[in-house]
Design a protein around this motif. Sequence first.
Motif, PDB file in Angstrom:
ATOM      1  N   GLU A 175     -37.867   6.126  62.391  1.00  0.00           N
ATOM      2  CA  GLU A 175     -38.076   7.313  61.561  1.00  0.00           C
ATOM      3  C   GLU A 175     -37.598   7.080  60.136  1.00  0.00           C
ATOM      4  O   GLU A 175     -38.214   7.560  59.181  1.00  0.00           O
ATOM      5  N   ALA A 176     -36.512   6.329  59.966  1.00  0.00           N
ATOM      6  CA  ALA A 176     -36.020   6.036  58.616  1.00  0.00           C
ATOM      7  C   ALA A 176     -37.017   5.167  57.857  1.00  0.00           C
ATOM      8  O   ALA A 176     -37.288   5.398  56.674  1.00  0.00           O
ATOM      9  N   ALA A 177     -37.580   4.160  58.524  1.00  0.00           N
ATOM     10  CA  ALA A 177     -38.572   3.307  57.872  1.00  0.00           C
ATOM     11  C   ALA A 177     -39.823   4.104  57.508  1.00  0.00           C
ATOM     12  O   ALA A 177     -40.417   3.915  56.438  1.00  0.00           O
ATOM     13  N   THR A 178     -40.221   5.011  58.390  1.00  0.00           N
ATOM     14  CA  THR A 178     -41.387   5.861  58.105  1.00  0.00           C
ATOM     15  C   THR A 178     -41.111   6.772  56.922  1.00  0.00           C
ATOM     16  O   THR A 178     -41.986   6.993  56.073  1.00  0.00           O
ATOM     17  N   ARG A 179     -39.886   7.300  56.837  1.00  0.00           N
ATOM     18  CA  ARG A 179     -39.537   8.160  55.703  1.00  0.00           C
ATOM     19  C   ARG A 179     -39.682   7.399  54.390  1.00  0.00           C
ATOM     20  O   ARG A 179     -40.205   7.933  53.410  1.00  0.00           O
TER      21      ARG A 179
END
Length: 451
Positions: free
Chosen positions: A354-358
Amino acid sequence: MTQQGVRWTAEQVLALAPDAASRKAGSKLGVAGPWSEAGSSDEGTVWGLCKGSGSKPYQTVIDVADADGPAYKCSCPSRKFPCKHALGLLLLWAGGDVVVPRAQAPDWAEQWLSGRRQRAEARRTTTGAASGAAPADPEAARRRAERRAERITAGATELEQRLADLLRGGLAGAEQAGYGLWEETAARMVDAQAPGLAARVRELGALPGTGAGWPVRLLEECALLHLLDQGWLRRDRLPARLAATVRARVGLPGSPDGPPVRDRWLVLAQYDTVDARLTTRRIWLYGAGSGRTALLLSYGAAGRAPELTLPVGLALDAEVSAHPGAGQLRATLGERFAPPEPAGTRPSGMTTAEAATRYGDALRDDPWLESVPATLARVIPTPVGESWQLADADGDLALPLTPAARSRPGLWRLAALSGGEPVTVFGECGHRGFTPLTAWPDGKGEAVRLC
């Protein structure tokens, strides 16, 4: 904070230190031995006399309950802010009433406090009078803005020619040309009143010859700089928010946009970056009620720490106003309604995926974005060869740590805090990996500063 009898932790005190040397020196003074007549008041004042090399002890007094942040006064000659004596006294105070008992402030401490209150009242009076003064000439402001825009356009056009010459001659020539030519180009961008372009030019000029793969990194930076140039030259055709982002990246000052948000803001992280000209302090805040993350920036002259200091792990009841621009998290700290106090909350976490997607989503709004703030929940710091990563405890994905993070002492504090068990980590997630800034043990526990 102090009205309720709550004192800071040693970690929060040391977060105030302007550099590592001050933290070390202040820690040595955080014991009762060199201090005499130490005391504190219910109003949040701490004072004491510290034995030094001279015949007279240093008089140190601190106002920890000031709504504008801790204020310090010490008779030592140090130019650091706060000095090692102030840090040592705060560490002593954090130990409790036994070593720093409640007492009546001595005359020399009371005089300083009285003077501060009088000056603060004078500033409020002056500010109130100024708010009723006649507004600045809007036409003159418009003409100044137009003249600056013309200078930036000339600088961006010149920079485009410089990038074209570099690519025409081949990237290998950049290593032979040396840094001097890039520094000259950066100086011309400063003359064009485009400090953002100047900073990116200096970063680009420092890349040639920096190890395997530098031509690829140089080409990437050239592409981003070209994109920024073209964004400025075509800013009238861009959506309003993206145009505001381009103006901010070029270096135009921005004012807060929209109404201020009052919240209980948790101080997530604070760290400085230093170059030959400027010290930049970055402070990340998290709104417990709004769920928003905000970035405060403050600056100090080379070799001097910025004045704004907010210890990690504290929370403040305050207003924060966001700056314009797509993908921009910069904000300005407004009115504070109470002194900072220890916070028992932490931001909700996410997975590494989720952090990489953000970060990927944020690049659509701001292609020049180096990283985004992210709080990772239940991750375990894990060595992988000569590198480290943060691995999901409940999955099979991980984020590599940035090279800068792997060289910091904070990595070992993070590994010690984890001990192989999951932790919550706040930091910055970008194309180079994840930089941890603050961590909490899984479950309950105080924030541990990693930077």
